[in-house]
Design an enzyme around this catalytic site. Sequence first.
Site, PDB file in Angstrom:
ATOM      1  N   ALA A   1      31.452 -14.819  -8.363  1.00 19.65           N
ATOM      2  CA  ALA A   1      30.394 -15.820  -8.237  1.00 19.65           C
ATOM      3  C   ALA A   1      30.816 -17.144  -8.862  1.00 19.65           C
ATOM      4  O   ALA A   1      30.463 -18.216  -8.358  1.00 19.65           O
ATOM      5  CB  ALA A   1      29.102 -15.312  -8.877  1.00 19.65           C
TER       6      ALA A   1
ATOM      7  N   GLY B   1      33.072 -18.671  -6.396  1.00 22.71           N
ATOM      8  CA  GLY B   1      32.276 -18.881  -5.191  1.00 22.71           C
ATOM      9  C   GLY B   1      31.332 -20.061  -5.314  1.00 22.71           C
ATOM     10  O   GLY B   1      31.132 -20.817  -4.350  1.00 22.71           O
ATOM     11  N   ASP B   2      30.748 -20.240  -6.484  1.00 27.24           N
ATOM     12  CA  ASP B   2      29.877 -21.384  -6.741  1.00 27.24           C
ATOM     13  C   ASP B   2      30.652 -22.680  -6.541  1.00 27.24           C
ATOM     14  O   ASP B   2      30.171 -23.614  -5.895  1.00 27.24           O
ATOM     15  CB  ASP B   2      29.321 -21.294  -8.167  1.00 27.24           C
ATOM     16  CG  ASP B   2      28.531 -22.522  -8.551  1.00 27.24           C
ATOM     17  OD1 ASP B   2      27.520 -22.820  -7.890  1.00 27.24           O
ATOM     18  OD2 ASP B   2      28.924 -23.201  -9.530  1.00 27.24           O
ATOM     19  N   SER B   3      31.866 -22.721  -7.043  1.00 23.79           N
ATOM     20  CA  SER B   3      32.682 -23.934  -6.938  1.00 23.79           C
ATOM     21  C   SER B   3      33.096 -24.220  -5.503  1.00 23.79           C
ATOM     22  O   SER B   3      33.024 -25.368  -5.052  1.00 23.79           O
ATOM     23  CB  SER B   3      33.935 -23.803  -7.802  1.00 23.79           C
ATOM     24  OG  SER B   3      33.579 -23.702  -9.154  1.00 23.79           O
TER      25      SER B   3
ATOM     26  N   ASP C   1      30.096 -25.355  -3.486  1.00 25.38           N
ATOM     27  CA  ASP C   1      29.764 -26.721  -3.881  1.00 25.38           C
ATOM     28  C   ASP C   1      30.715 -27.711  -3.211  1.00 25.38           C
ATOM     29  O   ASP C   1      30.289 -28.755  -2.719  1.00 25.38           O
ATOM     30  CB  ASP C   1      29.819 -26.834  -5.408  1.00 25.38           C
ATOM     31  CG  ASP C   1      29.269 -28.148  -5.915  1.00 25.38           C
ATOM     32  OD1 ASP C   1      28.084 -28.428  -5.691  1.00 25.38           O
ATOM     33  OD2 ASP C   1      30.042 -28.903  -6.565  1.00 25.38           O
TER      34      ASP C   1
END
Length: 147
Positions: A33, A36-38, A41
């Site tokens: 995560a 994955g968030d990066s 984004d």
Amino acid sequence: MEESVVWQFDSCMKDIFGLGEVDVKQYSPLALAYIGDSIYDLIIKSLVVNEGNQQVQKLHKRTSRFVKASAQSQMMRVLQEQLTEEEHAVYKRGRNAKSVTPAKNQSVTDYRRATGFEALMGYLYLKKEWGRMLALVKTGLESIDEE
């Protein structure tokens, strides 16, 4: 996505930074995560900037609409039926992971579903399944635009 572009990026990352191969299945769901968030984004910011030069505040406001937990949660409601068994298992591991940070201004359900989404994005990114990752993002974004 053209195969040579993917290969060039991967090759450059390995050459310049000395990266080795990773066994993505060994990563915790929260580590997936995290990356994955990066990557999600970056995808959203790339799409927003591609719409044209704007003031940073406007770019941020447009980006925030898509990166907040409630938007990711909404996307996952649509995407779940399109996931393979393997992808669904990664999503569930991310969704059920116990996060250190509490949900801020979001429901716990949305926050957990968003964490599962980010884990899935991280998993597909690290597996270099970038075409699949981008196709899922596109489908998810279309579900948000329909509202």
